[in-house]
Design an enzyme around this catalytic site. Structure first.
Site, mmCIF file in Angstrom:
data_model
loop_
_atom_site.group_PDB
_atom_site.id
_atom_site.type_symbol
_atom_site.label_atom_id
_atom_site.label_comp_id
_atom_site.label_asym_id
_atom_site.label_seq_id
_atom_site.Cartn_x
_atom_site.Cartn_y
_atom_site.Cartn_z
ATOM 1 N N LYS A 46 -16.032 -24.068 -24.185
ATOM 2 C CA LYS A 46 -17.334 -23.433 -24.902
ATOM 3 C C LYS A 46 -18.031 -24.351 -25.636
ATOM 4 O O LYS A 46 -19.405 -24.473 -25.410
ATOM 5 C CB LYS A 46 -16.952 -22.205 -25.651
ATOM 6 C CG LYS A 46 -16.492 -20.962 -24.784
ATOM 7 C CD LYS A 46 -15.729 -20.137 -25.592
ATOM 8 C CE LYS A 46 -14.961 -18.993 -24.590
ATOM 9 N NZ LYS A 46 -14.282 -18.001 -25.547
ATOM 10 N N GLN A 61 -12.077 -16.725 -31.521
ATOM 11 C CA GLN A 61 -11.221 -16.896 -30.368
ATOM 12 C C GLN A 61 -9.976 -15.878 -30.348
ATOM 13 O O GLN A 61 -9.282 -16.049 -31.073
ATOM 14 C CB GLN A 61 -10.913 -18.336 -29.995
ATOM 15 C CG GLN A 61 -10.098 -18.633 -28.718
ATOM 16 C CD GLN A 61 -10.938 -18.191 -27.406
ATOM 17 O OE1 GLN A 61 -12.327 -18.525 -27.422
ATOM 18 N NE2 GLN A 61 -10.588 -17.089 -26.482
ATOM 19 N N ASP A 75 -20.467 -12.485 -28.707
ATOM 20 C CA ASP A 75 -19.295 -12.210 -27.743
ATOM 21 C C ASP A 75 -19.386 -10.628 -27.494
ATOM 22 O O ASP A 75 -19.024 -10.413 -26.381
ATOM 23 C CB ASP A 75 -17.974 -12.362 -28.434
ATOM 24 C CG ASP A 75 -17.287 -13.246 -27.578
ATOM 25 O OD1 ASP A 75 -17.500 -13.994 -26.502
ATOM 26 O OD2 ASP A 75 -16.056 -13.789 -28.127
#
Ligand code: NDP
Length: 313
Positions: free
Chosen positions: A51, A95, A118
């Site tokens: 990412k 994460q 997200d």
């Protein structure tokens, strides 16, 4: 035909690079994604690195916070609050999975809605369910973009989604429903016989289970579209001594490809699209923060006029 997520993701990232150059020239602002990794899970470290590499390629700033596995809930919450308050940070990515000692829901809940790139915040999920503006989870959003860009019609089609996780299966059900497909969801309590029956009748199969080649290719209806979300590492028969093995999806690819009209490969299908959607959301978050985009614009779709629920612009 192959639904080439890698190629589409590369194209989206190239478009984002040009848009970012223009955005920064206009506003003096560099889009910034903050990433948080807690602990040493190697797979998570790979995902975060990938990412961050995409951020660098496009021209975003990425601020990485790597915290030890014994980080306390309070310290992690404080970091999220600090990032929420930092105007230079436009998106926050925590994460997952987090260590068991941390309440992941509480951490996700703490992320400011306008930085939830997200799309995992419960209010983001609620907005998605109700077709309200906001960020949608990146994996199902990537699936929808891949289908859309490939000209695959969903209206009136029978779709089966195998898996109902909060980050893939459930939002995929919502998004396919919003696209007017007739959607059935299968999960661990669905009998194998029922699952076979559903898959055999489905025009679109989305497999998000996490079990190698769980769906036999022979079940795929001729002409169906197959979206394989699964990423499973298995021994490589051609290279049995390689401890890294090889990646396979949740669908028996070769046999399914014989029958499907479109199918995503693993790797190179859904995975790259997930990152492309995260990158898209980050630029949208930065543009919103700069007042350039109304909150009504969905981050995961190509630009189009906002539509009212009756379909008129
Ligand atoms: P989860 O483990 O959170 O969810 C798996 C789902 O599969 C659950 O809903 C579970 O049902 C269901 N399931 C388990 N066994 C069966 C069964 N026998 N029959 C039908 N359904 C079953 O996984 P995720 O949704 O997070 O991920 C799924 C896969 O996708 C994984 O391989 C993951 O690595 C991959 N993935 C890929 C991404 C990408 O970018 N390509 C991104 C995210 C995930 P129940 O709810 O009843 O337990």
């Amino acid at each position: 035909m192959i639904l080439d997520g890698k190629a589409l993701s590369d194209r989206i990232k190239a478009e984002l690079t040009a848009q970012t150059t223009a955005f920064t020239a206009q506003t003096g602002v560099t889009p910034c994604l903050a990433t948080i990794l807690v602990g040493e899970d190697p797979a998570s470290a790979v995902y975060v690195r990938s990412k961050r590499r995409s951020c660098a390629k496009i021209g975003y700033e990425s601020r990485h916070h790597h915290l030890p596995a014994d980080t306390t809930q309070a310290d992690l919450l404080q970091l999220v609050h600090d990032l929420n308050a930092d105007d230079a940070v436009h998106g926050i990515l925590v994460q997952l999975p987090l260590p068991k000692s941390i309440d992941a829901d509480a951490i996700i809940d703490a992320i400011a809605l306008h930085k939830d790139v997200d799309g995992f915040h419960p209010r983001s999920v609620g907005h998605l369910a109700l077709k309200k503006p906001g960020f949608a989870p990146c994996t199902p959003a990537g699936i929808m973009r891949l289908l859309q860009e490939s000209g695959i019609e969903l209206s009136g089609k029978r779709a089966v989604v195998i898996g109902r996780s909060a980050i893939v299966g459930l939002p995929a059900v919502l998004m396919l429903t919003h696209a007017d497909a007739t959607v059935t969801v299968a999960h661990s309590r669905t009998t194998r016989a029922d699952l076979e029956d559903l898959v055999r009748k489905a025009d679109v199969v989305v497999a998000a289970v996490g079990r190698p080649e769980f769906v036999p290719g022979a079940w795929i209806k001729p002409g169906a579209v197959v979206i394989d979300v699964g990423i499973n590492r298995v021994p490589n028969p051609a290279d049995p001594d390689n401890p890294r093995g090889m990646l396979v999806g949740d669908v028996e690819f070769a046999a399914a490809a014989e029958r499907a009209s479109w199918i995503t490969p693993v790797p190179g299908g859904v995975g790259p699209m997930t990152i492309a959607m995260l990158m898209t959301n980050t630029l949208v978050a930065a543009r919103r923060a700069a007042g350039l985009v109304a909150f009504g614009r969905s981050g995961n779709q190509p630009p189009e006029p906002d539509r009212r629920s009756d379909g008129r612009s």
